[in-house]
Motif scaffolding. Sequence first.
Motif, PDB file in Angstrom:
ATOM      1  N   ARG A  58       0.790  -1.276  -0.023  1.00 33.58           N
ATOM      2  CA  ARG A  58       0.013  -0.047   0.036  1.00 33.58           C
ATOM      3  C   ARG A  58       0.995   1.293  -0.052  1.00 33.58           C
ATOM      4  O   ARG A  58       1.911   1.263   0.482  1.00 33.58           O
ATOM      5  CB  ARG A  58      -1.010   0.171   1.259  1.00 33.58           C
ATOM      6  N   ARG A  81      -3.900   0.393  -2.956  1.00 35.25           N
ATOM      7  CA  ARG A  81      -3.298  -0.962  -2.716  1.00 35.25           C
ATOM      8  C   ARG A  81      -3.132  -1.705  -3.787  1.00 35.25           C
ATOM      9  O   ARG A  81      -3.950  -1.524  -4.721  1.00 35.25           O
ATOM     10  CB  ARG A  81      -4.156  -1.813  -1.702  1.00 35.25           C
ATOM     11  N   LEU A 129      -7.442   1.877  -1.362  1.00 31.23           N
ATOM     12  CA  LEU A 129      -7.324   0.860  -0.174  1.00 31.23           C
ATOM     13  C   LEU A 129      -8.669   0.534   0.495  1.00 31.23           C
ATOM     14  O   LEU A 129      -8.736  -0.501   0.887  1.00 31.23           O
ATOM     15  CB  LEU A 129      -6.280   1.791   0.966  1.00 31.23           C
ATOM     16  N   GLU A 165      -4.757   6.833  -0.364  1.00 33.99           N
ATOM     17  CA  GLU A 165      -4.033   5.448  -0.264  1.00 33.99           C
ATOM     18  C   GLU A 165      -4.638   4.434  -1.314  1.00 33.99           C
ATOM     19  O   GLU A 165      -5.843   4.412  -1.334  1.00 33.99           O
ATOM     20  CB  GLU A 165      -4.614   5.043   1.257  1.00 33.99           C
ATOM     21  N   ASP A 203     -10.164  -3.621   0.350  1.00 37.62           N
ATOM     22  CA  ASP A 203     -10.399  -4.235   1.490  1.00 37.62           C
ATOM     23  C   ASP A 203     -11.724  -4.489   1.656  1.00 37.62           C
ATOM     24  O   ASP A 203     -11.743  -5.847   2.208  1.00 37.62           O
ATOM     25  CB  ASP A 203      -9.597  -3.122   2.822  1.00 37.62           C
TER      26      ASP A 203
END
Length: 320
Positions: free
Chosen positions: A256, A289, A299, A287, A303
Motif C-alpha cells: 500500500r 493498494r 485501499l 491511499e 479491502d
Amino acid sequence: MRLPSSSSSSAAPAAAHGGAGHGGRVVSAFTMRAVARMSRARWFIFLRRVYQYQNGPRSDLGSNPFNSPGWLALELGAIVAQMVLTTAVVATSPAERPAWPLRLWVAAYNVGNVLSLPLLYWRHRHSSAGRGDALSGDLEMHGASDDTLIRGGAGGSSYLMNKARAFLELFFAMWFVMGNVWVFDARLASFHRAPRLHALCIGLLAWNAVVYSLPFLLFLLLCCFVPMVGYALGYNMNSASVRKGASDEQLAALPRWRFKELDVARDREHDDQECCICLAQYREKEEVRQLPCTHMFHLKCVDRWLRIISSCPLCKQELN
C-alpha cells in the motif's frame, strides 16, 4: 487578563476535531475487524447452516448441521443435565403437594428424554457412516416412498426413526402446552405449596421456549440484525461467513502507498487512473493498494471487497 489570540483559539477546535476524527477511524477499524472475525467464526457459520437447512432446498445444503458431532454432544449434555436435575429435585421434595400433578408432568418429560437417547445414537451412527446425512435428510424433508419401505435396510430404518422423532417432538410440544396450563394457573396458588417443583417446571418450560423460538431468533439475527450491521459498515457478513474472504494477515501483507500523479503518467497503458470498484479517479496522496496481479485500487474499496471475496475484482486471481 490578556485574551488568547485568534490563531490559538482556532487551533484548539481544529486539534479537537482531528483527535475526534482519528478516534472515530480507530473505532470504525476496530468494529470492522470485530465484525469480520465474527462473520468467519464457527458458531456464526453453524447458525447460517442451521437457518439454510431449515428454510432452503435440501439439494443445496450438503450435510445436516444437526448431525455434526459438536451439536450431538451439546444435545446429549442438555438431555443428561435435565434428567439429573429433574431426578434430584423430585427426590428432595417429597413433602410438596402441588395442586396439579407436576410430578407426573416431570416424570413424563423424563421419559421423553430417555426415549431421545436412542434417536441421538442413531443420528450419531448415520452421521459417522458418511451417507446417513443425505439419506435421512432427504427422508425427513420429502418423506419416504413405498419402494424405500419395501427395500428395508437403511432406508426403512431411517424412515421409522424419523417417524419416531416426529412423534416424540409432537409429544414434547403437547406436554409443553400442558405444563404451561398447570404451572401458571394462578387461581389455586399452588406455587407456595410446592416451590421446588414449580421452579423446576418453570426452568424446563423456559428452556423449551428458547428451543422452540430458535428459528424466529435466527430469522431476527440473520435477516434483520446482520443486514443492518452490514449496511452500516459496508461489509457483507453473510458472504464473508462462507470463508471466501481474506484474513487480516493477508491484507496486511499486500503493498500500500500514497497515490502520485507521476506514477500514472509513466505507465498509462495499465489503465490505473481510476478505481474499478468505485469508478472514481485517483487523487493525489490517496491511499491505494496493489494486488499480486499488479491491479491497483483504493485501499478502502479493495479491502472491503477482499474481506468478502479474496480475489481480484478485475482478473479474479486469488490472493494465494
